[in-house]
Design an enzyme around this catalytic site. Structure first.
Site, short mmCIF file in Angstrom:
data_model
loop_
_atom_site.label_atom_id
_atom_site.label_comp_id
_atom_site.label_asym_id
_atom_site.label_seq_id
_atom_site.Cartn_x
_atom_site.Cartn_y
_atom_site.Cartn_z
N ASP A 223 0.84 -1.20 0.00
CA ASP A 223 0.00 0.00 0.00
C ASP A 223 0.87 1.25 0.00
OD1 ASP A 223 -2.32 1.52 0.12
OD2 ASP A 223 -2.35 1.53 2.31
N ARG B 190 0.32 5.58 -4.41
CA ARG B 190 -0.19 6.91 -4.77
C ARG B 190 0.32 7.98 -3.82
NH1 ARG B 190 -6.56 6.12 -5.30
NH2 ARG B 190 -6.19 4.96 -3.36
N HIS C 272 2.92 3.70 -9.18
CA HIS C 272 2.67 2.28 -9.43
C HIS C 272 3.89 1.62 -10.08
CE1 HIS C 272 -1.31 2.74 -8.01
NE2 HIS C 272 -1.75 3.45 -9.04
N SER D 173 -6.84 -5.44 -5.88
CA SER D 173 -7.97 -6.10 -5.23
C SER D 173 -9.22 -6.00 -6.09
CB SER D 173 -8.23 -5.47 -3.86
OG SER D 173 -8.85 -4.20 -4.01
N GLU E 126 -11.80 -4.68 -5.15
CA GLU E 126 -12.34 -3.35 -4.90
C GLU E 126 -11.63 -2.26 -5.69
OE1 GLU E 126 -11.55 -5.52 -2.42
OE2 GLU E 126 -13.63 -6.13 -2.07
N ASN E 127 -10.40 -2.55 -6.16
CA ASN E 127 -9.65 -1.53 -6.90
C ASN E 127 -10.29 -1.17 -8.24
OD1 ASN E 127 -6.39 -2.71 -5.75
ND2 ASN E 127 -7.72 -1.12 -4.90
N ARG F 31 -4.60 -2.28 8.32
CA ARG F 31 -5.80 -3.06 8.04
C ARG F 31 -5.43 -4.29 7.24
NH1 ARG F 31 -7.17 2.10 6.70
NH2 ARG F 31 -6.86 1.67 4.49
N ILE F 32 -6.30 -5.30 7.24
CA ILE F 32 -6.06 -6.52 6.47
C ILE F 32 -6.68 -6.42 5.08
CG2 ILE F 32 -6.48 -9.00 6.44
CD1 ILE F 32 -5.42 -8.99 9.09
N SER F 33 -7.74 -5.63 4.93
CA SER F 33 -8.29 -5.28 3.62
C SER F 33 -8.68 -6.50 2.78
CB SER F 33 -7.32 -4.38 2.85
OG SER F 33 -7.12 -3.17 3.53
N GLU G 108 1.70 -13.78 12.05
CA GLU G 108 2.17 -12.63 12.81
C GLU G 108 2.04 -11.40 11.92
OE1 GLU G 108 3.06 -12.76 16.01
OE2 GLU G 108 2.63 -14.92 15.97
#
Length: 564
Positions: free
Chosen positions: A329, A332, A346, A374, A376-377, A502-504, A515
């Site tokens: 992540d 951008r 990117h 993802s 969602e992307n 976050r795990i997203s 871990e």
């Protein structure tokens, strides 16, 4: 000695074109040269560059055909200058270099030469309107290096050498690359300096043995060291601190040069990305070795024929995760902080993936999974989605042969029905080509969503139940795993997420006992040092897997007991 900065090497082949390059690119086939003598001179330059500057020769294959001969001309002339200093009897070297320099400058003034390397150089300078003053600057640096043992008091003094030796040559190339303003010249010069630092470390043991030290004396004295201490390699703590100081100088150069690809034309950015990645990989190698680099130098990341070399792992003293997963992540945000467009972020992120593969191999990690795109992307802007897939396409086109040569098996985890057909076909071809490799497994999560993966597995099991091939009471964890995107993927030992916490929707099945490490850096800044910090954190934790026993972190070979 003056070194050919292109020999910083490392991963100059990481994003070069595939091996079926076809015939040689000679001026005239794309450069408009009709003279047989001049065509022959350019052919000699390409042969010289391939023999004495193989990394730069290979990187030049990413350039348009009309540009390559000119780069070969500069590279071969520079390599020949370097050989005058390094080869032949010591007696008369200064005189031979002085004569070569005088002949070069005279030929540039006259506009022609009888020597094939200088003939092509003169034509290149005139064809592209290159600055002859940069050639003079490089020759001045070469003569100074040949005349006396170098003594650089400060990093500022060292940079003057780096500039003359390599920065001037890198700046000389810029008109070949469709520069987008004056900043391109400065940044390419800094990139040349950064690559030359890599070359200094590569040759360090030989230089020290010959009584030559190109590193700042001020840094030595500040730690109570002298040049003899570098040769002996006995005061490990102080020597590590000295190498860390050199890494800090080097990091500053690299941080500046990450802007360089954006300052040249789109057709030339892959070439600059390749050079930059090479310097970054060498930086990571020195980070790994620390004081050992003083006596061992750097292993080349490419062999003499231009193929990637497979280097042995150097794991640390603690447990190493067998499988590390990364939520990459921050591309951008990284770009925005530097005034760049998202597509440059990117592409820097793609560089970081290749850098991670190298770092993981060197630290003994066998499985790496990266969350690249993802489900969602798809809701991002069409322009950004197109930029993302453009970066992926570049990676498939330029990096496939390299990861194959490194012994990396590449797999795709995600939906395969929504990508553009040519991109999906490229990925599937890469999977097939690398299927038998076993040095490291790289899984790219592309159009991936964890809930969608589990839903797809449930649909497949339901279909089997309806068909009567399985009864509901027979469905257990093994049956679910059999229908995941990559059924044989091992559980994740260590999850690293950059930027956020976050795990997203990433790998919910495989992260059950992982871990977690959250690194605030944006993904393009993730390097071997950050990977090492994450692995050290992992090694210091107790992994219980839901039980009572206090189990140390394992190297991915412990199957946790689960309630069925």
């Amino acid at each position: 000695m003056v070194r050919d900065w292109s020999a910083c090497g490392s991963l100059l082949l990481v994003m070069t074109v595939a091996k079926d390059r076809g015939g040689p690119a000679v001026a005239g086939s794309g450069g408009g040269v009709e003279s047989p003598e001049l065509r022959a001179a350019y052919e000699v330059c390409e042969a010289e560059a391939r023999q004495f500057a193989v990394e730069l020769w290979a990187a030049a294959e990413t350039l348009p055909v009309e540009t390559r001969p000119s780069l070969y001309a500069i590279a071969s002339w520079s390599a020949y200058t370097d050989r005058i200093i390094d080869e032949g009897p010591l007696e008369g070297r200064e005189e031979r270099l002085a004569q070569w320099s005088a002949d070069t400058l005279a030929d540039l003034r006259a506009g022609h030469s009888s020597h094939p390397l200088r003939r092509a150089l003169v034509d290149t300078v005139r064809r592209w309107g290159l600055a002859e003053a940069l050639i003079e600057e490089h020759l001045d640096s070469a003569r100074a290096d040949c005349a006396a043992v170098p003594v650089f008091e400060t990093f500022k003094d060292q940079r003057r050498y780096l500039r003359g030796c390599s920065g001037a040559l890198a700046e000389l190339w810029v008109p070949l690359l469709e520069p987008r303003g004056p900043e391109a010249f400065r940044l390419m010069s800094v990139l040349g300096e950064a690559c030359q630092v890599a070359d200094l470390f590569e040759d360090l043991p030989d230089d020290l043995a010959a009584g030559r030290c190109y590193l700042p004396r001020q840094d030595l004295r500040g730690l109570g060291l002298d040049v003899d201490d570098l040769r002996r390699g006995e005061r490990e703590e102080a020597l590590n601190a000295f190498v860390d100081a050199q890494l800090a100088h080097w990091r500053g150069l690299l941080e500046e040069t990450v802007l360089a690809p954006s300052t040249v034309g789109a057709r030339y950015q892959i070439f600059v990305h390749t050079l930059l990645l090479g310097a970054q990989m060498h930086f990571d190698e020195v980070t790994l070795l620390r004081s050992r680099v003083l006596t061992q130098g750097l292993e080349s990341l490419v062999t003499g024929d231009g193929r990637m070399s497979r280097r042995a792992a150097r794991p640390g003293p603690g447990p190493v995760p067998g499988h590390i997963a990364v939520i990459a992540d921050g591309n951008r945000r990284w770009a925005e902080a530097r005034g760049l467009l998202a597509d440059q972020g990117h592409r820097a992120g793609i560089r970081a993936v290749l850098r991670l593969v190298n770092a993981a191999q060197r630290t003994g990690i066998r499985h790496v999974t990266v969350y690249m795109f993802s489900t969602e992307n798809w809701y991002r802007s069409q322009g950004e989605v197109a930029a993302l897939f453009g970066a992926f396409a570049d990676w498939f086109a330029r990096g496939a042969q390299t990861v194959h040569e490194l012994g990396v098996r590449v797999r795709w985890s995600g939906r395969r029905d929504r990508l553009e057909e040519s991109l999906a076909s490229s990925f599937e071809l890469l999977e097939s080509m690398t299927a038998n490799n076993d040095k490291l497994t790289l899984t790219i999560c592309l159009d991936y969503g964890g809930r969608e993966e589990l839903a797809a597995a449930a649909r497949a099991l339901a279909a089997e139940a309806v068909a009567g091939t399985i009864r509901p009471e027979q469905i257990g964890m093994a049956e679910v795993a059999r229908h995941l995107y990559v059924p044989e993927m091992p559980d994740v030992d260590l999850l690293v997420r950059t930027c956020e916490q976050r795990i997203s929707n990433f790998l919910p099945w495989h992260l059950a006992y992982a871990e977690l490490v959250f690194d605030p850096a944006p993904w393009p800044d993730f390097d071997l040092a950050r990977l090492r910090d994450a692995v050290d954190s992992y090694a210091g934790r107790e992994r219980r897997f839901g039980g009572d026993a206090e189990l140390p972190a394992q190297a991915g070979n412990l199957e946790p007991a689960r309630n069925g």
